[in-house]
Design a protein around this motif. Structure first.
Motif, PDB file in Angstrom:
ATOM      1  N   HIS A  16      94.852  37.421  68.806  1.00  0.00           N
ATOM      2  CA  HIS A  16      95.822  38.019  69.723  1.00  0.00           C
ATOM      3  C   HIS A  16      95.665  39.526  69.825  1.00  0.00           C
ATOM      4  O   HIS A  16      96.180  40.135  70.778  1.00  0.00           O
ATOM      5  CB  HIS A  16      97.252  37.701  69.247  1.00  0.00           C
ATOM      6  CG  HIS A  16      97.510  36.229  69.079  1.00  0.00           C
ATOM      7  ND1 HIS A  16      97.756  35.383  70.129  1.00  0.00           N
ATOM      8  CD2 HIS A  16      97.536  35.449  67.955  1.00  0.00           C
ATOM      9  CE1 HIS A  16      97.929  34.153  69.688  1.00  0.00           C
ATOM     10  NE2 HIS A  16      97.802  34.159  68.368  1.00  0.00           N
ATOM     11  N   ASN A  17      94.961  40.111  68.862  1.00  0.00           N
ATOM     12  CA  ASN A  17      94.859  41.568  68.832  1.00  0.00           C
ATOM     13  C   ASN A  17      93.596  41.980  68.079  1.00  0.00           C
ATOM     14  O   ASN A  17      92.838  41.134  67.576  1.00  0.00           O
ATOM     15  CB  ASN A  17      96.104  42.179  68.180  1.00  0.00           C
ATOM     16  CG  ASN A  17      96.408  41.543  66.836  1.00  0.00           C
ATOM     17  OD1 ASN A  17      95.533  41.418  65.976  1.00  0.00           O
ATOM     18  ND2 ASN A  17      97.658  41.118  66.642  1.00  0.00           N
ATOM     19  N   GLU A  18      93.402  43.260  67.956  1.00  0.00           N
ATOM     20  CA  GLU A  18      92.209  43.810  67.302  1.00  0.00           C
ATOM     21  C   GLU A  18      92.120  43.382  65.835  1.00  0.00           C
ATOM     22  O   GLU A  18      91.037  43.045  65.341  1.00  0.00           O
ATOM     23  CB  GLU A  18      92.241  45.339  67.402  1.00  0.00           C
ATOM     24  CG  GLU A  18      91.061  46.039  66.767  1.00  0.00           C
ATOM     25  CD  GLU A  18      91.171  47.547  66.894  1.00  0.00           C
ATOM     26  OE1 GLU A  18      90.355  48.247  66.231  1.00  0.00           O
ATOM     27  OE2 GLU A  18      92.051  48.030  67.632  1.00  0.00           O
ATOM     28  N   ASP A  19      93.248  43.362  65.130  1.00  0.00           N
ATOM     29  CA  ASP A  19      93.236  42.993  63.712  1.00  0.00           C
ATOM     30  C   ASP A  19      92.773  41.554  63.519  1.00  0.00           C
ATOM     31  O   ASP A  19      92.011  41.248  62.588  1.00  0.00           O
ATOM     32  CB  ASP A  19      94.630  43.181  63.099  1.00  0.00           C
ATOM     33  CG  ASP A  19      94.978  44.649  62.901  1.00  0.00           C
ATOM     34  OD1 ASP A  19      94.047  45.480  62.897  1.00  0.00           O
ATOM     35  OD2 ASP A  19      96.180  44.952  62.760  1.00  0.00           O
ATOM     36  N   ASP A  20      93.224  40.647  64.382  1.00  0.00           N
ATOM     37  CA  ASP A  20      92.809  39.251  64.284  1.00  0.00           C
ATOM     38  C   ASP A  20      91.298  39.112  64.423  1.00  0.00           C
ATOM     39  O   ASP A  20      90.666  38.311  63.724  1.00  0.00           O
ATOM     40  CB  ASP A  20      93.491  38.416  65.370  1.00  0.00           C
ATOM     41  CG  ASP A  20      94.979  38.230  65.122  1.00  0.00           C
ATOM     42  OD1 ASP A  20      95.424  38.429  63.980  1.00  0.00           O
ATOM     43  OD2 ASP A  20      95.699  37.877  66.088  1.00  0.00           O
ATOM     44  N   VAL A  21      90.730  39.877  65.333  1.00  0.00           N
ATOM     45  CA  VAL A  21      89.282  39.812  65.560  1.00  0.00           C
ATOM     46  C   VAL A  21      88.532  40.337  64.347  1.00  0.00           C
ATOM     47  O   VAL A  21      87.544  39.735  63.895  1.00  0.00           O
ATOM     48  CB  VAL A  21      88.896  40.602  66.824  1.00  0.00           C
ATOM     49  CG1 VAL A  21      87.367  40.644  66.984  1.00  0.00           C
ATOM     50  CG2 VAL A  21      89.534  39.994  68.054  1.00  0.00           C
ATOM     51  N   ARG A  22      88.993  41.431  63.803  1.00  0.00           N
ATOM     52  CA  ARG A  22      88.301  42.027  62.646  1.00  0.00           C
ATOM     53  C   ARG A  22      88.387  41.127  61.421  1.00  0.00           C
ATOM     54  O   ARG A  22      87.482  41.125  60.587  1.00  0.00           O
ATOM     55  CB  ARG A  22      88.868  43.414  62.350  1.00  0.00           C
ATOM     56  CG  ARG A  22      88.413  44.461  63.351  1.00  0.00           C
ATOM     57  CD  ARG A  22      88.406  45.867  62.733  1.00  0.00           C
ATOM     58  NE  ARG A  22      87.397  46.698  63.364  1.00  0.00           N
ATOM     59  CZ  ARG A  22      87.624  47.447  64.442  1.00  0.00           C
ATOM     60  NH1 ARG A  22      88.822  47.462  65.005  1.00  0.00           N
ATOM     61  NH2 ARG A  22      86.655  48.191  64.945  1.00  0.00           N
ATOM     62  N   LYS A  23      89.432  40.314  61.320  1.00  0.00           N
ATOM     63  CA  LYS A  23      89.538  39.383  60.203  1.00  0.00           C
ATOM     64  C   LYS A  23      88.458  38.309  60.272  1.00  0.00           C
ATOM     65  O   LYS A  23      88.097  37.695  59.261  1.00  0.00           O
ATOM     66  CB  LYS A  23      90.929  38.729  60.188  1.00  0.00           C
ATOM     67  CG  LYS A  23      92.038  39.673  59.740  1.00  0.00           C
ATOM     68  CD  LYS A  23      93.401  39.013  59.842  1.00  0.00           C
ATOM     69  CE  LYS A  23      94.514  39.989  59.467  1.00  0.00           C
ATOM     70  NZ  LYS A  23      95.862  39.371  59.641  1.00  0.00           N
ATOM     71  N   LEU A  24      87.917  38.068  61.452  1.00  0.00           N
ATOM     72  CA  LEU A  24      86.803  37.125  61.609  1.00  0.00           C
ATOM     73  C   LEU A  24      85.468  37.731  61.146  1.00  0.00           C
ATOM     74  O   LEU A  24      84.480  37.017  61.006  1.00  0.00           O
ATOM     75  CB  LEU A  24      86.664  36.709  63.081  1.00  0.00           C
ATOM     76  CG  LEU A  24      87.819  35.941  63.711  1.00  0.00           C
ATOM     77  CD1 LEU A  24      87.550  35.735  65.196  1.00  0.00           C
ATOM     78  CD2 LEU A  24      88.030  34.612  63.012  1.00  0.00           C
ATOM     79  N   GLY A  25      85.481  39.048  60.924  1.00  0.00           N
ATOM     80  CA  GLY A  25      84.249  39.729  60.542  1.00  0.00           C
ATOM     81  C   GLY A  25      83.516  40.341  61.715  1.00  0.00           C
ATOM     82  O   GLY A  25      82.413  40.888  61.550  1.00  0.00           O
ATOM     83  N   ILE A  26      84.097  40.243  62.912  1.00  0.00           N
ATOM     84  CA  ILE A  26      83.457  40.802  64.107  1.00  0.00           C
ATOM     85  C   ILE A  26      83.685  42.305  64.141  1.00  0.00           C
ATOM     86  O   ILE A  26      84.804  42.787  63.949  1.00  0.00           O
ATOM     87  CB  ILE A  26      84.014  40.139  65.381  1.00  0.00           C
ATOM     88  CG1 ILE A  26      83.642  38.654  65.398  1.00  0.00           C
ATOM     89  CG2 ILE A  26      83.501  40.843  66.635  1.00  0.00           C
ATOM     90  CD1 ILE A  26      84.263  37.871  66.539  1.00  0.00           C
ATOM     91  N   GLU A  27      82.588  43.040  64.394  1.00  0.00           N
ATOM     92  CA  GLU A  27      82.652  44.499  64.424  1.00  0.00           C
ATOM     93  C   GLU A  27      81.777  45.046  65.552  1.00  0.00           C
ATOM     94  O   GLU A  27      80.937  44.327  66.124  1.00  0.00           O
ATOM     95  CB  GLU A  27      82.182  45.090  63.088  1.00  0.00           C
ATOM     96  CG  GLU A  27      83.235  45.125  62.000  1.00  0.00           C
ATOM     97  CD  GLU A  27      84.387  46.080  62.299  1.00  0.00           C
ATOM     98  OE1 GLU A  27      84.281  46.885  63.253  1.00  0.00           O
ATOM     99  OE2 GLU A  27      85.402  46.004  61.576  1.00  0.00           O
TER     100      GLU A  27
END
Length: 331
Positions: free
Chosen positions: A133-144
């Motif tokens: 839903h947001n930037e934090d959720d994406v970063r938790k997947l390891g995506i950078e």
């Protein structure tokens, strides 16, 4: 097999194993490309053939507040050519996620003028197939930022002989070279000159074939796609012999030799000029190598988009290469 420029280790390893199983000597260069060598009767003069296994692709430019990704393109193509395409995001630790490349204003039920919006970096984004839903959720997947994005090739082989796929530029030519090497080994063909096959991995960004050329190399032949469009002679049913591209004319003597080989062996061909094009052979010339350079390949429709060719073009390209590697050098 995903292989955008800059992330080609998997496919290079596949090619290396294919050649090793044939008993072919190979080595990797520091850029990650692969060089296969077949000894010839004359080891004082060499040939080099090259095809590139790297493809167009993208990188994560920004993780947006809405949980989607802004991208940066790898290679020369336009955003409209990937709109609606399925893709894969590979993180630096090897995790892979799927997604779709979309215009931000895609929904016609929400955005009245969606068809008028410019397809550019600002408006195009990747919708990730994960609950984010947001930037934090994406970063938790390891995506950078900097993670590679590859496009679904959607390969289709039709009963009428057409091959539809992204990245026929230049995986079609890599396949041709691998089968040529296999044929040389299986038929126990004695080549007149030591011949190197460079599987380049940085052609789409301009410098894949500009190094690792032995000083004994006399002729350097790039095997890459022939460009089809208005004003072009190239088609999907013949081998295309390039006489000039954006880098200038290719070697006149080698061009005449290739056309002569084609005529002598009933190989259908077209001579053509590719106005907005460069190859590993032109990169080699620009880097200062004193070589005779040429360029041939199968005709590819809709280059750098959803491409297509025909088995006839593949066959004629393979046949010309088969006779070329057994011929004498240009005087």
């Amino acid at each position: 097999m995903p292989s955008p420029s800059g992330n080609t280790n998997e496919v290079i390893t596949f090619v290396e194993e294919f050649l090793t199983n044939l008993g072919v000597q190979t080595k990797k260069n520091r850029k990650g490309g692969l060089i296969a060598t077949l000894p010839g009767k004359d080891s004082s003069k060499h040939r080099m053939l090259t095809a590139h296994v790297d493809t167009l692709g993208a990188m994560v430019k920004e993780i947006k507040a809405n949980g989607r990704l802004r991208i940066d393109l790898i290679g020369g193509f336009k955003y409209n050519s990937i709109e609606g395409e399925y893709c894969q995001i590979e993180t630096s630790n090897g995790n892979k996620y799927t997604g779709t490349i979309l215009l931000h204003q895609t929904s016609v039920h929400v955005y009245k003028d969606a068809e008028k919006v410019e397809r550019n970096q600002e408006n195009m984004e990747v919708r990730i197939d994960e609950k984010v839903h947001n930037e934090d959720d994406v970063r938790k997947l390891g995506i950078e930022v900097g993670d590679f994005i590859s496009f679904d090739p959607r390969v289709v082989l039709t009963e009428s002989g057409f091959i539809k796929s992204r990245h026929l530029d230049d995986k079609a030519s890599v396949g041709i070279l691998l089968q040529l090497i296999k044929q040389i080994k299986q038929e126990n063909i004695s080549l007149p000159y030591t011949t190197h096959f460079l599987i380049s991995n940085n052609e789409e960004i301009g410098y894949g074939g500009n190094s690792n050329i032995s000083p004994e190399t006399v002729e350097y032949l790039a095997v890459d796609m022939g460009a089809i469009g208005d004003g072009q002679a190239t088609d999907e049913y013949t081998v295309s012999i390039c006489v000039k591209d954006a880098s200038g004319p290719y070697h006149f003597g080698l061009r005449k030799k290739l056309t002569s080989l084609a005529k002598d062996n009933n190989i259908l061909y077209k001579l053509d000029i590719y106005p907005y094009y460069g190859s590993d052979a032109s990169a080699a010339i620009r880097s200062g190598h004193d070589i005779v350079h040429g360029l041939i390949g199968p005709g590819i429709d809709s280059s750098h988009a959803f491409e297509r060719t025909h088995q006839d073009s593949i066959d004629y390209t393979a046949k010309l290469l088969y006779h070329y590697v057994q011929s004498e050098l240009v005087n």
